[in-house]
Design a protein around this motif. Sequence first.
Motif, PDB file in Angstrom:
ATOM      1  N   LEU A   1       0.829  -1.207   0.000  1.00 49.04           N
ATOM      2  CA  LEU A   1       0.000   0.000   0.000  1.00 49.04           C
ATOM      3  C   LEU A   1       0.866   1.259   0.000  1.00 49.04           C
ATOM      4  CD1 LEU A   1      -2.769  -0.994   2.572  1.00 49.04           C
ATOM      5  CD2 LEU A   1      -3.051  -0.689   0.117  1.00 49.04           C
ATOM      6  N   GLU A   2       1.935   1.257   0.798  1.00 48.23           N
ATOM      7  CA  GLU A   2       2.819   2.419   0.834  1.00 48.23           C
ATOM      8  C   GLU A   2       3.514   2.634  -0.510  1.00 48.23           C
ATOM      9  OE1 GLU A   2       5.442   1.757   4.124  1.00 48.23           O
ATOM     10  OE2 GLU A   2       3.921   2.307   5.596  1.00 48.23           O
ATOM     11  N   LYS A   3       3.958   1.548  -1.152  1.00 49.81           N
ATOM     12  CA  LYS A   3       4.603   1.665  -2.467  1.00 49.81           C
ATOM     13  C   LYS A   3       3.620   2.216  -3.499  1.00 49.81           C
ATOM     14  CE  LYS A   3       7.918  -2.066  -1.824  1.00 49.81           C
ATOM     15  NZ  LYS A   3       8.293  -3.429  -2.238  1.00 49.81           N
ATOM     16  N   SER A   4       2.386   1.752  -3.430  1.00 50.65           N
ATOM     17  CA  SER A   4       1.370   2.226  -4.366  1.00 50.65           C
ATOM     18  C   SER A   4       1.106   3.717  -4.167  1.00 50.65           C
ATOM     19  CB  SER A   4       0.079   1.431  -4.163  1.00 50.65           C
ATOM     20  OG  SER A   4      -0.951   1.950  -4.955  1.00 50.65           O
ATOM     21  N   LEU A   5       1.016   4.145  -2.914  1.00 51.27           N
ATOM     22  CA  LEU A   5       0.825   5.572  -2.636  1.00 51.27           C
ATOM     23  C   LEU A   5       2.014   6.387  -3.123  1.00 51.27           C
ATOM     24  CD1 LEU A   5      -0.766   5.509   0.932  1.00 51.27           C
ATOM     25  CD2 LEU A   5      -1.836   6.352  -1.166  1.00 51.27           C
ATOM     26  N   GLN A   6       3.222   5.859  -2.928  1.00 47.85           N
ATOM     27  CA  GLN A   6       4.421   6.573  -3.369  1.00 47.85           C
ATOM     28  C   GLN A   6       4.442   6.699  -4.895  1.00 47.85           C
ATOM     29  OE1 GLN A   6       6.797   8.008  -1.250  1.00 47.85           O
ATOM     30  NE2 GLN A   6       7.369   8.985  -3.173  1.00 47.85           N
ATOM     31  N   LYS A   7       4.057   5.653  -5.610  1.00 49.57           N
ATOM     32  CA  LYS A   7       3.993   5.707  -7.074  1.00 49.57           C
ATOM     33  C   LYS A   7       2.976   6.744  -7.536  1.00 49.57           C
ATOM     34  CE  LYS A   7       5.409   1.015  -8.222  1.00 49.57           C
ATOM     35  NZ  LYS A   7       4.991  -0.285  -8.786  1.00 49.57           N
ATOM     36  N   ARG A   8       1.834   6.790  -6.862  1.00 50.12           N
ATOM     37  CA  ARG A   8       0.811   7.771  -7.228  1.00 50.12           C
ATOM     38  C   ARG A   8       1.292   9.186  -6.954  1.00 50.12           C
ATOM     39  NH1 ARG A   8      -4.770   6.536  -4.747  1.00 50.12           N
ATOM     40  NH2 ARG A   8      -5.331   8.194  -6.194  1.00 50.12           N
ATOM     41  N   LEU A   9       2.041   9.378  -5.870  1.00 47.32           N
ATOM     42  CA  LEU A   9       2.603  10.686  -5.562  1.00 47.32           C
ATOM     43  C   LEU A   9       3.631  11.071  -6.615  1.00 47.32           C
ATOM     44  CD1 LEU A   9       2.912  13.079  -3.571  1.00 47.32           C
ATOM     45  CD2 LEU A   9       4.673  11.730  -2.415  1.00 47.32           C
ATOM     46  N   ASP A  10       4.520  10.138  -6.969  1.00 51.14           N
ATOM     47  CA  ASP A  10       5.554  10.406  -7.974  1.00 51.14           C
ATOM     48  C   ASP A  10       4.952  10.711  -9.342  1.00 51.14           C
ATOM     49  OD1 ASP A  10       7.400   9.945  -5.988  1.00 51.14           O
ATOM     50  OD2 ASP A  10       7.865   7.892  -6.630  1.00 51.14           O
ATOM     51  N   ALA A  11       3.833  10.081  -9.650  1.00 48.29           N
ATOM     52  CA  ALA A  11       3.181  10.298 -10.950  1.00 48.29           C
ATOM     53  C   ALA A  11       2.329  11.567 -10.960  1.00 48.29           C
ATOM     54  CB  ALA A  11       2.323   9.092 -11.305  1.00 48.29           C
TER      55      ALA A  11
ATOM     56  N   GLU B   1      -0.504  11.929  -9.332  1.00 45.49           N
ATOM     57  CA  GLU B   1      -1.926  11.607  -9.198  1.00 45.49           C
ATOM     58  C   GLU B   1      -2.506  12.135  -7.889  1.00 45.49           C
ATOM     59  OE1 GLU B   1      -2.524   7.429  -9.690  1.00 45.49           O
ATOM     60  OE2 GLU B   1      -1.522   7.377 -11.627  1.00 45.49           O
ATOM     61  N   ILE B   2      -1.668  12.202  -6.858  1.00 41.11           N
ATOM     62  CA  ILE B   2      -2.110  12.725  -5.565  1.00 41.11           C
ATOM     63  C   ILE B   2      -1.120  13.777  -5.092  1.00 41.11           C
ATOM     64  CG2 ILE B   2      -3.360  10.622  -4.880  1.00 41.11           C
ATOM     65  CD1 ILE B   2      -0.966   9.866  -3.139  1.00 41.11           C
ATOM     66  N   THR B   3      -1.588  14.632  -4.214  1.00 45.37           N
ATOM     67  CA  THR B   3      -0.735  15.685  -3.655  1.00 45.37           C
ATOM     68  C   THR B   3       0.026  15.139  -2.448  1.00 45.37           C
ATOM     69  OG1 THR B   3      -2.447  16.468  -2.147  1.00 45.37           O
ATOM     70  CG2 THR B   3      -2.391  17.454  -4.367  1.00 45.37           C
ATOM     71  N   PRO B   4       1.105  15.831  -2.052  1.00 47.28           N
ATOM     72  CA  PRO B   4       1.823  15.396  -0.841  1.00 47.28           C
ATOM     73  C   PRO B   4       0.920  15.387   0.404  1.00 47.28           C
ATOM     74  CG  PRO B   4       3.192  16.902  -2.091  1.00 47.28           C
ATOM     75  CD  PRO B   4       1.842  16.895  -2.750  1.00 47.28           C
ATOM     76  N   GLU B   5      -0.048  16.294   0.446  1.00 41.78           N
ATOM     77  CA  GLU B   5      -0.962  16.343   1.593  1.00 41.78           C
ATOM     78  C   GLU B   5      -1.833  15.089   1.641  1.00 41.78           C
ATOM     79  OE1 GLU B   5      -0.783  18.939  -0.675  1.00 41.78           O
ATOM     80  OE2 GLU B   5       0.547  20.156   0.575  1.00 41.78           O
ATOM     81  N   ILE B   6      -2.335  14.681   0.493  1.00 44.68           N
ATOM     82  CA  ILE B   6      -3.158  13.476   0.449  1.00 44.68           C
ATOM     83  C   ILE B   6      -2.306  12.250   0.780  1.00 44.68           C
ATOM     84  CG2 ILE B   6      -4.484  11.957  -1.085  1.00 44.68           C
ATOM     85  CD1 ILE B   6      -5.547  14.472  -2.465  1.00 44.68           C
ATOM     86  N   PHE B   7      -1.060  12.243   0.281  1.00 48.57           N
ATOM     87  CA  PHE B   7      -0.145  11.150   0.592  1.00 48.57           C
ATOM     88  C   PHE B   7       0.030  11.023   2.100  1.00 48.57           C
ATOM     89  CE2 PHE B   7       4.181   9.721   1.547  1.00 48.57           C
ATOM     90  CZ  PHE B   7       4.186   8.487   0.925  1.00 48.57           C
ATOM     91  N   GLU B   8       0.325  12.126   2.764  1.00 45.69           N
ATOM     92  CA  GLU B   8       0.510  12.107   4.224  1.00 45.69           C
ATOM     93  C   GLU B   8      -0.761  11.683   4.941  1.00 45.69           C
ATOM     94  OE1 GLU B   8       3.255  12.356   6.008  1.00 45.69           O
ATOM     95  OE2 GLU B   8       4.378  12.557   4.140  1.00 45.69           O
ATOM     96  N   GLN B   9      -1.899  12.153   4.451  1.00 45.94           N
ATOM     97  CA  GLN B   9      -3.181  11.792   5.060  1.00 45.94           C
ATOM     98  C   GLN B   9      -3.411  10.277   4.966  1.00 45.94           C
ATOM     99  OE1 GLN B   9      -6.519  13.519   3.056  1.00 45.94           O
ATOM    100  NE2 GLN B   9      -8.025  12.619   4.424  1.00 45.94           N
ATOM    101  N   LYS B  10      -3.127   9.697   3.805  1.00 41.22           N
ATOM    102  CA  LYS B  10      -3.318   8.256   3.617  1.00 41.22           C
ATOM    103  C   LYS B  10      -2.352   7.447   4.474  1.00 41.22           C
ATOM    104  CE  LYS B  10      -6.560   8.525   0.530  1.00 41.22           C
ATOM    105  NZ  LYS B  10      -7.927   8.095   0.828  1.00 41.22           N
ATOM    106  N   ILE B  11      -1.112   7.923   4.611  1.00 42.94           N
ATOM    107  CA  ILE B  11      -0.141   7.232   5.466  1.00 42.94           C
ATOM    108  C   ILE B  11      -0.609   7.275   6.924  1.00 42.94           C
ATOM    109  CG2 ILE B  11       2.232   7.321   6.378  1.00 42.94           C
ATOM    110  CD1 ILE B  11       2.083   6.120   3.583  1.00 42.94           C
TER     111      ILE B  11
END
Length: 72
Positions: free
Chosen positions: A42-52, A54-64
């Motif tokens: 799940l963390e790798k998938s979120l990181q890939k979406r952040l790198d691409a 698709e999501i903002t750093p804020e959403i990334f942190e929220q999901k983590i």
Amino acid sequence: MDTSEFGFWAMLVFWGSAIGGIALGISWAKMKGRNPVNRSLLEKSLQKRLDAGEITPEIFEQKIEELNRNSH
């Protein structure tokens, strides 16, 4: 086979299926709340979406943070 033997076997089948059904229901209820996906996946998938992008750093942190809350 006389009627008393039939009654015995019918009782065994009935109680066996009743107990088996209860055991199956309990095991299903225990498995229902489990997440089959690994946390690192799940963390790798979120990181890939952040790198691409698709999501903002804020959403990334929220999901983590949600993962951290749900893992305990």
